[in-house]
Design a protein around this motif. Structure first.
Motif, PDB file in Angstrom:
ATOM      1  N   ARG A  24       0.848  -1.214   0.000  1.00 20.63           N
ATOM      2  CA  ARG A  24       0.000   0.000   0.000  1.00 20.63           C
ATOM      3  C   ARG A  24       0.877   1.256   0.000  1.00 20.63           C
ATOM      4  NH1 ARG A  24      -3.949  -2.165  -2.165  1.00 20.63           N
ATOM      5  NH2 ARG A  24      -5.475  -0.617  -1.568  1.00 20.63           N
ATOM      6  N   ASP A  25       1.969   1.200  -0.769  1.00 23.41           N
ATOM      7  CA  ASP A  25       2.954   2.278  -0.857  1.00 23.41           C
ATOM      8  C   ASP A  25       2.649   3.122  -2.097  1.00 23.41           C
ATOM      9  OD1 ASP A  25       5.183   3.914  -1.132  1.00 23.41           O
ATOM     10  OD2 ASP A  25       6.620   2.316  -0.688  1.00 23.41           O
ATOM     11  N   SER A  26       1.831   4.149  -1.912  1.00 24.99           N
ATOM     12  CA  SER A  26       1.387   4.953  -3.053  1.00 24.99           C
ATOM     13  C   SER A  26       2.534   5.720  -3.707  1.00 24.99           C
ATOM     14  CB  SER A  26       0.263   5.905  -2.642  1.00 24.99           C
ATOM     15  OG  SER A  26       0.678   6.742  -1.603  1.00 24.99           O
ATOM     16  N   ARG A  27       3.497   6.143  -2.933  1.00 27.79           N
ATOM     17  CA  ARG A  27       4.645   6.869  -3.502  1.00 27.79           C
ATOM     18  C   ARG A  27       5.446   5.967  -4.441  1.00 27.79           C
ATOM     19  NH1 ARG A  27       8.190  10.744   0.094  1.00 27.79           N
ATOM     20  NH2 ARG A  27       6.099  11.572   0.204  1.00 27.79           N
ATOM     21  N   GLU A  28       5.748   4.758  -4.005  1.00 30.02           N
ATOM     22  CA  GLU A  28       6.498   3.814  -4.848  1.00 30.02           C
ATOM     23  C   GLU A  28       5.671   3.413  -6.063  1.00 30.02           C
ATOM     24  OE1 GLU A  28       9.394   1.262  -6.411  1.00 30.02           O
ATOM     25  OE2 GLU A  28       9.533   2.969  -5.046  1.00 30.02           O
ATOM     26  N   LEU A  29       4.386   3.232  -5.865  1.00 24.08           N
ATOM     27  CA  LEU A  29       3.511   2.873  -6.977  1.00 24.08           C
ATOM     28  C   LEU A  29       3.525   3.969  -8.038  1.00 24.08           C
ATOM     29  CD1 LEU A  29       1.481   0.953  -8.254  1.00 24.08           C
ATOM     30  CD2 LEU A  29      -0.307   2.048  -6.871  1.00 24.08           C
ATOM     31  N   ALA A  30       3.402   5.211  -7.625  1.00 27.01           N
ATOM     32  CA  ALA A  30       3.430   6.328  -8.571  1.00 27.01           C
ATOM     33  C   ALA A  30       4.764   6.374  -9.316  1.00 27.01           C
ATOM     34  CB  ALA A  30       3.173   7.640  -7.840  1.00 27.01           C
ATOM     35  N   THR A  31       5.838   6.129  -8.601  1.00 25.63           N
ATOM     36  CA  THR A  31       7.167   6.117  -9.229  1.00 25.63           C
ATOM     37  C   THR A  31       7.248   5.028 -10.290  1.00 25.63           C
ATOM     38  OG1 THR A  31       8.220   6.995  -7.245  1.00 25.63           O
ATOM     39  CG2 THR A  31       9.644   5.800  -8.783  1.00 25.63           C
ATOM     40  N   GLN A  32       6.734   3.847  -9.975  1.00 25.13           N
ATOM     41  CA  GLN A  32       6.800   2.729 -10.914  1.00 25.13           C
ATOM     42  C   GLN A  32       5.909   2.941 -12.141  1.00 25.13           C
ATOM     43  OE1 GLN A  32       8.975   0.269 -10.919  1.00 25.13           O
ATOM     44  NE2 GLN A  32       9.855   1.136  -9.063  1.00 25.13           N
ATOM     45  N   LEU A  33       4.858   3.721 -12.002  1.00 24.44           N
ATOM     46  CA  LEU A  33       3.950   3.964 -13.123  1.00 24.44           C
ATOM     47  C   LEU A  33       4.439   5.065 -14.052  1.00 24.44           C
ATOM     48  CD1 LEU A  33       0.555   3.747 -11.227  1.00 24.44           C
ATOM     49  CD2 LEU A  33       1.560   2.016 -12.737  1.00 24.44           C
ATOM     50  N   GLU A  34       5.360   5.885 -13.570  1.00 22.86           N
ATOM     51  CA  GLU A  34       5.882   6.994 -14.378  1.00 22.86           C
ATOM     52  C   GLU A  34       6.452   6.478 -15.686  1.00 22.86           C
ATOM     53  OE1 GLU A  34       8.727   9.576 -12.525  1.00 22.86           O
ATOM     54  OE2 GLU A  34       7.403   9.925 -10.820  1.00 22.86           O
ATOM     55  N   GLY A  35       6.054   7.130 -16.759  1.00 26.15           N
ATOM     56  CA  GLY A  35       6.612   6.812 -18.066  1.00 26.15           C
ATOM     57  C   GLY A  35       5.966   5.655 -18.795  1.00 26.15           C
ATOM     58  N   LEU A  36       5.070   4.933 -18.126  1.00 25.39           N
ATOM     59  CA  LEU A  36       4.402   3.831 -18.816  1.00 25.39           C
ATOM     60  C   LEU A  36       3.401   4.380 -19.829  1.00 25.39           C
ATOM     61  CD1 LEU A  36       3.638   1.252 -15.982  1.00 25.39           C
ATOM     62  CD2 LEU A  36       5.449   1.160 -17.691  1.00 25.39           C
ATOM     63  N   HIS A  37       3.236   3.679 -20.912  1.00 29.49           N
ATOM     64  CA  HIS A  37       2.257   4.054 -21.926  1.00 29.49           C
ATOM     65  C   HIS A  37       0.854   3.867 -21.340  1.00 29.49           C
ATOM     66  CE1 HIS A  37      -0.160   3.864 -25.575  1.00 29.49           C
ATOM     67  NE2 HIS A  37       0.830   4.559 -26.139  1.00 29.49           N
ATOM     68  N   PRO A  38      -0.092   4.735 -21.686  1.00 28.98           N
ATOM     69  CA  PRO A  38      -1.459   4.592 -21.169  1.00 28.98           C
ATOM     70  C   PRO A  38      -2.075   3.210 -21.419  1.00 28.98           C
ATOM     71  CG  PRO A  38      -1.210   6.722 -22.205  1.00 28.98           C
ATOM     72  CD  PRO A  38       0.064   5.964 -22.476  1.00 28.98           C
ATOM     73  N   ALA A  39      -1.730   2.578 -22.518  1.00 28.70           N
ATOM     74  CA  ALA A  39      -2.267   1.234 -22.789  1.00 28.70           C
ATOM     75  C   ALA A  39      -1.745   0.223 -21.773  1.00 28.70           C
ATOM     76  CB  ALA A  39      -1.907   0.792 -24.206  1.00 28.70           C
ATOM     77  N   GLU A  40      -0.495   0.386 -21.349  1.00 24.54           N
ATOM     78  CA  GLU A  40       0.057  -0.521 -20.340  1.00 24.54           C
ATOM     79  C   GLU A  40      -0.615  -0.307 -18.989  1.00 24.54           C
ATOM     80  OE1 GLU A  40       4.539  -1.460 -21.738  1.00 24.54           O
ATOM     81  OE2 GLU A  40       4.181   0.582 -21.012  1.00 24.54           O
TER      82      GLU A  40
END
Length: 92
Positions: A24-40
């Motif tokens: 439930r680490d929203s900061r790490e989750l946001a970091t990992q989602l950065e740069g991903l294509h919207p389809a991914e």
């Protein structure tokens, strides 16, 4: 003209996303989602249980929500849109 390179959703990145969701680490989750294509990101939303889907959705920037919704399956798109505030939905 510079073109931003898309960041791939690798098995390693998927493991980090899964770990962030579990912790439930929203900061790490946001970091990992950065740069991903919207389809991914849409594919991720479609594959997650509702609680994890809601957490993932909550860390996304409003500037990418419309693109992600456009890529998502109808049922996921409809569910996410039902949960959006009217002002947020209008901005998408």
């Amino acid at each position: 003209m510079a073109v931003a390179a898309a960041i791939a959703l690798t098995a390693e990145r998927l493991a980090h996303i899964s770990a962030a969701l579990k912790a439930r680490d929203s900061r790490e989750l946001a970091t990992q989602l950065e740069g991903l294509h919207p389809a991914e990101v849409a594919d991720l939303l479609e594959s997650l249980p509702l609680d994890d889907r809601d957490m993932l959705w909550s860390v996304l920037g409003e500037d990418v929500l419309g693109d992600i919704l456009a890529e998502a399956e109808d049922s996921v798109r409809a569910a996410q849109m039902r949960n959006m505030a009217p002002g947020q939905l209008a901005a998408v």
